[in-house]
Motif scaffolding. Structure first.
Motif, PDB file in Angstrom:
ATOM      1  N   ILE A   6       0.914  -1.019   0.022  1.00 36.01           N
ATOM      2  CA  ILE A   6       0.021   0.016  -0.070  1.00 36.01           C
ATOM      3  C   ILE A   6       1.024   1.261   0.097  1.00 36.01           C
ATOM      4  N   ILE A   7       0.532   2.026  -0.945  1.00 34.13           N
ATOM      5  CA  ILE A   7       1.328   3.443  -1.077  1.00 34.13           C
ATOM      6  C   ILE A   7       0.703   4.484  -0.464  1.00 34.13           C
ATOM      7  N   GLY A   8       0.983   4.876   0.606  1.00 36.06           N
ATOM      8  CA  GLY A   8       0.043   5.863   1.229  1.00 36.06           C
ATOM      9  C   GLY A   8      -0.599   5.431   2.458  1.00 36.06           C
ATOM     10  N   ASP A   9      -0.313   6.248   3.594  1.00 39.09           N
ATOM     11  CA  ASP A   9      -0.848   5.939   5.051  1.00 39.09           C
ATOM     12  C   ASP A   9      -1.717   6.990   5.523  1.00 39.09           C
ATOM     13  N   GLY A  10      -2.805   7.569   4.684  1.00 42.96           N
ATOM     14  CA  GLY A  10      -3.800   8.190   4.977  1.00 42.96           C
ATOM     15  C   GLY A  10      -4.862   7.356   5.613  1.00 42.96           C
ATOM     16  N   ASP A  26      -2.205 -14.416   7.000  1.00 48.24           N
ATOM     17  CA  ASP A  26      -0.715 -15.030   6.599  1.00 48.24           C
ATOM     18  C   ASP A  26      -0.207 -14.084   5.726  1.00 48.24           C
ATOM     19  N   ALA A  27      -0.759 -13.181   5.160  1.00 42.52           N
ATOM     20  CA  ALA A  27      -0.220 -12.412   4.152  1.00 42.52           C
ATOM     21  C   ALA A  27       0.922 -11.484   4.565  1.00 42.52           C
ATOM     22  N   LYS A  28       1.871 -10.927   3.805  1.00 41.32           N
ATOM     23  CA  LYS A  28       2.923 -10.104   3.821  1.00 41.32           C
ATOM     24  C   LYS A  28       2.167  -8.706   3.382  1.00 41.32           C
ATOM     25  N   ILE A  29       2.047  -7.710   4.393  1.00 37.60           N
ATOM     26  CA  ILE A  29       1.434  -6.363   4.146  1.00 37.60           C
ATOM     27  C   ILE A  29       2.622  -5.378   4.489  1.00 37.60           C
ATOM     28  N   THR A  30       2.955  -4.239   3.301  1.00 40.51           N
ATOM     29  CA  THR A  30       3.677  -3.521   3.635  1.00 40.51           C
ATOM     30  C   THR A  30       2.934  -2.122   3.187  1.00 40.51           C
ATOM     31  N   VAL A  31       3.072  -1.110   4.116  1.00 40.74           N
ATOM     32  CA  VAL A  31       2.716   0.562   3.977  1.00 40.74           C
ATOM     33  C   VAL A  31       3.670   1.313   3.762  1.00 40.74           C
ATOM     34  N   ILE A  32       3.806   2.061   2.643  1.00 38.80           N
ATOM     35  CA  ILE A  32       4.774   2.932   2.318  1.00 38.80           C
ATOM     36  C   ILE A  32       4.263   4.379   2.466  1.00 38.80           C
ATOM     37  N   THR A  33       4.831   5.249   3.105  1.00 37.39           N
ATOM     38  CA  THR A  33       4.258   6.607   3.055  1.00 37.39           C
ATOM     39  C   THR A  33       5.729   7.543   3.260  1.00 37.39           C
ATOM     40  N   ASP A  34       5.604   8.629   2.623  1.00 37.13           N
ATOM     41  CA  ASP A  34       6.691   9.756   2.401  1.00 37.13           C
ATOM     42  C   ASP A  34       6.688  10.624   3.586  1.00 37.13           C
ATOM     43  N   GLU A  35       5.511  10.433   4.455  1.00 32.30           N
ATOM     44  CA  GLU A  35       5.772  11.428   5.760  1.00 32.30           C
ATOM     45  C   GLU A  35       6.401  10.675   6.751  1.00 32.30           C
ATOM     46  N   GLU A  64       3.483   1.345  16.854  1.00 29.90           N
ATOM     47  CA  GLU A  64       3.251  -0.175  17.474  1.00 29.90           C
ATOM     48  C   GLU A  64       2.039  -0.708  16.974  1.00 29.90           C
ATOM     49  N   TRP A  65       0.935   0.211  16.560  1.00 33.99           N
ATOM     50  CA  TRP A  65      -0.247  -0.373  16.058  1.00 33.99           C
ATOM     51  C   TRP A  65       0.170  -1.440  14.826  1.00 33.99           C
ATOM     52  N   TYR A  66       1.050  -0.914  13.873  1.00 37.36           N
ATOM     53  CA  TYR A  66       1.549  -1.706  12.916  1.00 37.36           C
ATOM     54  C   TYR A  66       2.351  -2.982  13.241  1.00 37.36           C
ATOM     55  N   GLU A  67       3.090  -2.771  14.280  1.00 37.22           N
ATOM     56  CA  GLU A  67       3.943  -3.951  14.668  1.00 37.22           C
ATOM     57  C   GLU A  67       2.978  -5.033  15.203  1.00 37.22           C
ATOM     58  N   GLU A  68       1.845  -4.671  16.065  1.00 33.82           N
ATOM     59  CA  GLU A  68       1.059  -5.639  16.659  1.00 33.82           C
ATOM     60  C   GLU A  68       0.036  -6.465  15.708  1.00 33.82           C
ATOM     61  N   ARG A  69       0.207  -5.912  14.219  1.00 33.33           N
ATOM     62  CA  ARG A  69      -0.615  -6.433  13.232  1.00 33.33           C
ATOM     63  C   ARG A  69       0.145  -7.286  12.326  1.00 33.33           C
ATOM     64  N   ASP A  70       1.422  -7.039  12.449  1.00 31.39           N
ATOM     65  CA  ASP A  70       2.352  -7.569  11.451  1.00 31.39           C
ATOM     66  C   ASP A  70       2.463  -6.858  10.098  1.00 31.39           C
ATOM     67  N   ILE A  71       2.301  -5.440  10.483  1.00 27.88           N
ATOM     68  CA  ILE A  71       2.206  -4.663   8.975  1.00 27.88           C
ATOM     69  C   ILE A  71       3.558  -4.228   8.854  1.00 27.88           C
ATOM     70  N   GLU A  72       4.496  -4.022   7.826  1.00 26.60           N
ATOM     71  CA  GLU A  72       5.582  -3.572   7.835  1.00 26.60           C
ATOM     72  C   GLU A  72       5.319  -1.933   7.395  1.00 26.60           C
ATOM     73  N   LEU A  73       5.989  -0.890   8.360  1.00 22.20           N
ATOM     74  CA  LEU A  73       5.573   0.485   7.912  1.00 22.20           C
ATOM     75  C   LEU A  73       6.803   0.972   7.719  1.00 22.20           C
ATOM     76  N   SER A  74       6.898   1.665   6.366  1.00 21.16           N
ATOM     77  CA  SER A  74       8.180   2.243   5.899  1.00 21.16           C
ATOM     78  C   SER A  74       7.838   3.790   5.776  1.00 21.16           C
ATOM     79  N   LEU A  75       8.100   4.712   6.769  1.00 20.58           N
ATOM     80  CA  LEU A  75       8.008   6.233   6.920  1.00 20.58           C
ATOM     81  C   LEU A  75       8.995   6.655   6.010  1.00 20.58           C
ATOM     82  N   ASP A  76       8.885   7.990   5.737  1.00 26.52           N
ATOM     83  CA  ASP A  76       9.947   8.871   5.006  1.00 26.52           C
ATOM     84  C   ASP A  76      10.449   8.094   3.703  1.00 26.52           C
TER      85      ASP A  76
END
Length: 412
Positions: A6-10, A26-35, A64-76
């Motif tokens: 997912i590109i965008g964390d609005g 079981d999926a791998k989920i990655t969220v990318i944001t430039d903020e 931590e919200w993302y970590e708890e759901r095993d969602i990889e958050l990539s800031l900046d």
């Protein structure tokens, strides 16, 4: 294991991430944001800029919200391009990221006025939490302001100026605020609300150029009529430029936004889009439309995620949006698509109560309520039912709307 990116964390991107985790544990989920920070409440940042709300309640998700759901958050993280043949996203300095299904939820960036000195110090745009912080800090030490952009975003600047004690001129191109959705009578209620907080509407105006001092700080605005307005604070809200430059060459159909169907699918396999950036097929209108409301973006993200995780398209996006303003002594709410009607019916009930309903092909497609918001659920219900009621506008304009007073639908 499916890889979702997912590109965008609005709110649309975050809603999609949460839904994907529910739909595909079981999926791998990655969220990318430039903020540089996770999801926050874009509705509440205006209250922070007004000096009415501290920062803490505005944040919605901690990391931590993302970590708890095993969602990889990539800031900046800045996405530079998408290779739709290889299903790979290229980033500026975070390497390549592969995907099986991709959601674009990047929203937009405030459009800059194409005039001299529009990037001067002291000229603000209002979209991110960081914008709100800068506006608050500057507004607290400013005396005179200029506002440009006679729409739903521009009026937030009027409220900031009012709350921060800035005397401001609100320069509007037409003869009233939000002239595509309001008649003169309804708009005048809003104009009086602005005047009451020290903001003066100036009609048939705009900005031809900004003036600056030797340090590059804004000191005034000159309108196309040659009128000069002093200011040490300026707010510009003339719309959004959608963040799609990284999609150049990706083959996605665009038409002032990314074109999607009712399932949030783009024309490219395995790529979906949600939120402000979409030009979506509105099943109630029967045509493509756009909407920038929080509720609509959240629901689009959820629907996109359900369909991304499903073997077949499982759910269509059907939503009646609304947008409220609580800056003045009276409430304001728009719903649906109030600018798209081919017929209108309106009534004024008091100095701060007014109603307008927009119809297309006899059906309600949107409207505006000022002062009394109680009819909104009734009007939204009629929109969802797609009942032809334009010929019974008198019932819809009664102070208390009673659906029992509508003639029964004709069975075809």
């Amino acid at each position: 294991m499916t890889q979702y990116v997912i590109i965008g964390d609005g709110i649309s991107g975050s809603s999609a991430a949460e839904t994907l985790r529910e739909e595909d544990p079981d999926a791998k989920i990655t969220v990318i944001t430039d903020e540089g920070e996770p999801l926050y409440n874009r509705i509440l940042i205006k209250e922070h800029a007004k000096g009415k709300l501290p920062e803490a309640p505005i944040s919605i998700h901690e990391e931590e919200w993302y970590e708890e759901r095993d969602i990889e958050l990539s800031l900046d993280t800045h996405v530079t391009s998408v290779d739709t043949d290889a299903n790979v996203i290229h980033t500026h300095d975070s390497g390549d990221i592969s995907y099986d299904k991709l959601l674009v939820a990047t929203g937009g960036t405030p459009t800059q006025l194409p005039v001299d000195n529009s990037d001067a110090d002291g000229i603000h745009h209002f979209w991110t939490f960081q914008d709100a912080r800068g506006i608050k800090e500057h507004a607290e030490r400013s005396d005179r302001g200029v506002i440009v952009g006679a729409g739903l975003l521009g009026i937030d600047f009027a409220a900031v100026c009012g709350a921060q004690g800035i005397d401001a001129d609100y320069l509007m191109r037409g003869d009233r605020w939000w002239r595509y959705a309001l008649s003169a009578e309804g708009a005048e209620i809003m104009h009086e609300g602005m005047r009451d907080v020290g903001v003066e509407p100036v009609f048939d105006s705009g900005v031809d150029r900004f003036e600056t001092d030797d340090d590059g700080q804004v000191v005034g605005a000159v309108d196309p009529n040659g009128e000069h307005y002093e200011c040490d604070f300026a707010g510009v809200a003339i719309g959004l430029t959608f963040n799609t430059e990284f999609l150049r060459g990706a083959g996605l159909e665009q038409n002032n936004g990314i074109v999607v169907d009712e399932y949030m699918r783009t024309n490219v396999d395995d790529i979906y889009a949600a939120g402000d950036i979409t030009r979506f097929h509105d099943v109630l209108l029967g045509e493509h439309a756009q909407n920038g409301s929080w509720g609509s973006a959240k629901e689009q993200g959820r629907v996109a995620a359900v369909n991304m995780a499903a073997a077949d398209e499982a759910e269509a996006f059907e939503w009646v949006s609304s947008y409220s303003i609580t800056h003045f002594d009276f409430p304001f709410l728009s719903f649906g698509h109030p600018t798209l009607g081919d017929e209108h019916a309106e009534a004024k009930y008091s100095d701060t109560e007014w109603r307008r309903v927009a119809f297309k092909d006899g059906k309600i497609v949107g409207g505006v309520l000022i002062g009394d918001l109680s009819p909104q659920s009734t009007f939204k219900q009629l929109m969802r039912e797609q009942r032809e009621v334009a010929d019974q506008a008198d019932v819809l304009l009664e102070k208390q709307v009673d659906l029992d007073n509508l003639a029964p639908e004709q069975q075809s």
